[in-house]
Design a protein around this motif. Structure first.
Motif, mmCIF file in Angstrom:
data_model
loop_
_atom_site.group_PDB
_atom_site.id
_atom_site.type_symbol
_atom_site.label_atom_id
_atom_site.label_comp_id
_atom_site.label_asym_id
_atom_site.label_seq_id
_atom_site.Cartn_x
_atom_site.Cartn_y
_atom_site.Cartn_z
ATOM 1 N N HIS A 126 0.851 -1.186 0.000
ATOM 2 C CA HIS A 126 0.000 0.000 0.000
ATOM 3 C C HIS A 126 0.889 1.240 0.000
ATOM 4 C CE1 HIS A 126 -3.667 -2.343 0.760
ATOM 5 N NE2 HIS A 126 -2.938 -3.050 1.597
ATOM 6 N N ASP A 127 0.271 2.406 -0.200
ATOM 7 C CA ASP A 127 1.049 3.649 -0.172
ATOM 8 C C ASP A 127 1.655 3.900 1.200
ATOM 9 O OD1 ASP A 127 0.497 4.103 -2.773
ATOM 10 O OD2 ASP A 127 -0.596 5.976 -2.498
ATOM 11 N N ASP A 128 0.883 3.635 2.242
ATOM 12 C CA ASP A 128 1.356 3.916 3.600
ATOM 13 C C ASP A 128 2.103 2.694 4.126
ATOM 14 O OD1 ASP A 128 1.769 5.187 5.981
ATOM 15 O OD2 ASP A 128 -0.207 4.717 6.807
ATOM 16 N N ARG A 147 6.050 0.282 -7.140
ATOM 17 C CA ARG A 147 5.022 1.114 -6.529
ATOM 18 C C ARG A 147 5.671 2.194 -5.665
ATOM 19 N NH1 ARG A 147 0.657 -3.374 -4.197
ATOM 20 N NH2 ARG A 147 -0.208 -4.028 -6.215
ATOM 21 N N LEU A 149 6.022 4.957 -2.725
ATOM 22 C CA LEU A 149 5.513 5.184 -1.383
ATOM 23 C C LEU A 149 4.583 6.396 -1.385
ATOM 24 C CD1 LEU A 149 8.750 4.768 0.779
ATOM 25 C CD2 LEU A 149 7.027 3.036 0.260
ATOM 26 N N GLY A 150 3.763 6.502 -0.326
ATOM 27 C CA GLY A 150 2.950 7.693 -0.164
ATOM 28 C C GLY A 150 3.827 8.928 -0.070
ATOM 29 N N GLN A 158 13.622 5.024 -5.445
ATOM 30 C CA GLN A 158 12.410 4.361 -5.918
ATOM 31 C C GLN A 158 12.484 4.264 -7.440
ATOM 32 O OE1 GLN A 158 8.670 5.251 -3.671
ATOM 33 N NE2 GLN A 158 9.685 7.173 -3.145
ATOM 34 N N ASP A 190 -5.708 3.756 -3.753
ATOM 35 C CA ASP A 190 -4.788 4.211 -2.713
ATOM 36 C C ASP A 190 -3.342 3.851 -3.072
ATOM 37 O OD1 ASP A 190 -5.002 1.492 -2.366
ATOM 38 O OD2 ASP A 190 -5.006 1.564 -0.176
ATOM 39 N N LEU A 191 -3.168 3.188 -4.224
ATOM 40 C CA LEU A 191 -1.832 2.929 -4.764
ATOM 41 C C LEU A 191 -1.525 3.993 -5.804
ATOM 42 C CD1 LEU A 191 -2.061 -0.930 -5.295
ATOM 43 C CD2 LEU A 191 -0.770 0.252 -3.518
ATOM 44 N N ARG A 192 -0.364 4.628 -5.686
ATOM 45 C CA ARG A 192 -0.054 5.745 -6.579
ATOM 46 C C ARG A 192 0.094 5.293 -8.026
ATOM 47 N NH1 ARG A 192 4.697 9.235 -3.877
ATOM 48 N NH2 ARG A 192 4.430 10.423 -5.811
ATOM 49 N N ASN A 193 0.602 4.075 -8.243
ATOM 50 C CA ASN A 193 0.741 3.644 -9.636
ATOM 51 C C ASN A 193 -0.629 3.452 -10.288
ATOM 52 O OD1 ASN A 193 0.176 1.326 -8.161
ATOM 53 N ND2 ASN A 193 1.435 0.000 -9.442
#
Length: 668
Positions: A126-128, A147, A149-150, A158, A190-193
């Motif tokens: 997940h992002d967090d 992926r 990170l938040g 990354q 909630d995933l940035r990708n």
């Protein structure tokens, strides 16, 4: 168990010397002694105690990799590539599966740290990611891959794919197929990708003046069953969906099943483009058109950046480094592109940008044909069958030919055309890519065959040509310019008459409004069609015709100069009449220009006229005066006659420059 002392006895030396040999120091060892030690190691099968080595060196030669879901084929392929790179550098990989669970992910990372791995590669669930706060305190090198990170989390490095670029590429491709109700089935946002892929979908729709409304978007977990259920719900709730961008290949497999269960055909009823480019995407029916992530590059970049941290501990976690890698569109059958023939080309690959932004921009709106050439000793009489000496299939069509000529002369060329969803269309698509032209403006017409020209040539060079326009007749004003979003101003629009006249008129109007120069090659031309061209000719800045076409348009006068001047009355700013072996003449408001013929050993004049037009367009686009542009065009056209075929004989800019430097050109 064989020990270091056993090796020392056999080699006739001390255990310390054995250690120096195996650890490359800290003291040097004579070559003869080193050879005896290594021979003893080989004979006894001695293996050093790696635990003891790691205690001495503080290195375990192990790397930890934590993936969100090891059942997901994309993560399996990425893990395999990371393992290959790690092995190449002498590291062993420990793999842990987080199962999309943050707590389990945290536990796995802590366990890897307890085992003193030299570094950690993390694909976040997940992002967090709370463990991102612990890793810097542990002092263990780590990188994030695939992926991000938040925004409030920081990693030393990354490495990700350009997900927004991919979402846009996929959706733009569907738009070019004429799809107007394009839905999106995404992963968790909630995933940035995932969010970036959806942003790319929205970008493409808005650029095409389509609305990415909420009813066209479904957010589900990455998995075929979840996507299958979401697709069924969407198909039942939303009418007129004619295409879907799916955020992963695994989801696309579920969507494909949902379409079949509703009695819908892909791509006939609903076209589809997905994301990831996993190996299994080739095995669906039809095979998936997909955005392929650069998995080997992701793996190598992530591991080598981790290795840089391991060997250079001064690397700090802030400011963070984010490497974004380009993706590719792999064209197969699910989007509606010709599937037959694509496999033989190992799929058709469309990279994000293929234009030469340094060159002048020439937009070509015209035809694409496959020329079927039959060589015979003599042309057949009516009702007669004549056996052929040789046959060939070559790309052609005046639009395609002129685009290739312009591209080779250094233009940034944008071709708008239509092909059929058949084997000929697949060949033309592949030829386009080989010529370095972007397929962005090529629409695949699923209801018409590709254009074909049947050319029968006898031993004297005489020929008969029959043309079936096919998909060229389906090119409509709606096909124009929509693929140009974000591109630079068109300098020159180049038109011919192998497409519907209303489409050519619409292109000319758009170019005039944009302030672009309009070059019209009024060919092919018949007496019956000349009158209908008056408005298009009047809008043109430069009209190009040959002798026959000039007379068909009503040219008057005793000389070709006078005839060119007479055509100015129809409205163009300049008129060029090409005269084959006699060169060319031009008329403007300021007078006439004569471009003498350039003597060469001509073999085949098939592509000379199209070469002249394409090169003239580029020369005008870069700011050359008409006389100088004609000199370049004449030189290129002359060179084009020294080879066989149209596109195959077209010269590159360097060849034309050398030809002019050696031979010179003249215009008066």
């Amino acid at each position: 168990m064989v020990t270091r002392s056993d090796v020392a006895r056999l080699a006739g030396t001390s255990p310390a010397v054995v250690s120096y040999v195996l650890n490359n120091g800290p003291r040097g060892v004579a070559p003869e002694t080193k050879a005896r030690v290594l021979a003893a190691v080989e004979r006894l099968g001695y293996r050093p105690n790696q635990l003891a080595v790691s205690l001495r060196t503080s290195e375990t030669k192990t790397i930890g990799l934590v993936v969100p879901d090891n059942a997901n084929p994309f993560f399996a392929e990425l893990a395999r590539e990371i393992e290959k790179v790690a092995f190449e550098y002498g590291y062993t990989l420990f793999l842990a599966n987080a199962g999309d669970d943050v707590e389990k992910e945290t536990g796995h990372v802590r366990a890897l740290l307890d085992r003193r791995v030299d570094g950690v590669i993390l694909i976040p669930s997940h992002d967090d990611v709370p463990i991102a706060d612990e890793l810097p305190r542990a002092g263990t090198p780590w990188v994030v891959v695939d992926r991000l990170l938040g925004a409030h989390r920081v990693a030393p490095s990354q490495v990700v794919s350009n997900n927004r670029q991919g979402g846009r590429l996929a959706t733009e491709h569907l738009i070019r197929h004429g799809r107007s109700r394009i839905a999106c089935i995404s992963g968790p946002q909630d995933l940035r990708n995932t969010a970036d892929r959806v942003r790319g979908w929205r970008d493409a729709l808005l650029s095409a003046r389509m609305q990415p409304t909420a009813d066209l978007l479904r957010e589900v977990s990455f998995g075929s069953f979840a996507a299958h259920d979401a697709a069924l719900e969407m198909l039942d709730a939303v009418i007129d969906i004619d295409a879907i961008f799916v955020a992963s290949d695994e989801q696309a497999i579920g969507v494909m099943h949902a379409l079949h269960s509703r009695g819908l055909q892909c791509p006939e009823d609903v076209a589809m483009v997905s994301f990831d480019g996993i190996a299994a995407s080739e095995l669906t029916f039809p095979a998936l058109t997909t955005i392929r992530q650069p998995v080997p590059d992701l793996a190598r970049r992530a591991f080598e950046q981790l290795l840089a941290q391991i060997t250079h501990t001064e690397l700090e976690p802030s400011p963070q480094r984010i490497d974004t890698l380009d993706v590719e569109l792999i064209v197969r059958g699910s989007c509606g592109c010709p599937a037959e023939g694509a496999r033989a080309e190992s799929d058709m690959v469309i990279v994000p940008e293929q234009r030469d932004d340094a060159g002048p921009v020439v937009a070509v709106v015209g035809s694409m044909n496959l020329d079927l050439i039959v060589e015979v000793d003599r042309l057949p009489l009516p009702g007669e069958t004549v056996l052929s000496r040789e046959t060939a299939a070559r790309p052609g069509g005046k639009g395609f030919n002129q685009a290739v000529a312009a591209r080779r002369f250094g233009g940034a060329v944008e071709l708008t055309a239509a092909i059929g969803a058949d084997a000929f269309g697949a060949q033309l698509h592949s030829d386009l890519l080989r010529q370095g032209l972007s397929p962005a403006g090529i629409r695949v017409d699923r209801s018409s065959p590709s254009g074909v020209a049947l050319i029968v040539v006898d031993s004297e060079g005489q020929n008969t040509i029959s043309v079936a326009a096919g998909a060229n007749s389906s090119l409509v004003p709606a096909d124009l310019m929509s693929h140009r979003t974000g591109h630079r101003q068109v300098d020159v629009l180049l038109l011919q008459l192998e497409i519907p006249l209303p489409t050519a008129m619409a292109a000319a109007r758009q170019a005039a409004e944009a302030g672009s120069t309009i070059v019209l090659n009024a060919s092919p031309l018949s007496a019956g069609s000349a009158g209908a061209l008056s408005d298009l000719i009047a809008m043109s800045d430069v009209l190009i015709v040959n002798e026959t076409e000039a007379m068909t348009l009503g040219a008057e006068g005793e000389s070709w100069n006078a005839r060119a001047e007479s055509l100015l009355a129809s409205g163009p700013h300049s008129v060029i009449i090409t005269l084959g072996e006699e060169g060319a003449v031009a008329a403007t408001a300021d007078g006439t220009l004569v471009q003498p013929a350039l003597q060469v050993d001509a073999i085949d004049a098939t592509g000379a006229g199209d070469t002249f037009c394409g090169v003239l367009a580029v020369a005008l686009a870069r700011g050359d005066e008409l006389g100088e542009a004609m000199a370049w065009a004449a030189a290129a056209g002359a060179l084009a006659t020294t080879g066989v075929g149209a596109q195959t004989a077209m010269p590159a800019r360097a060849e034309v420059e050398l030809f002019r430097a050696r031979r010179g050109t003249a215009n008066a």
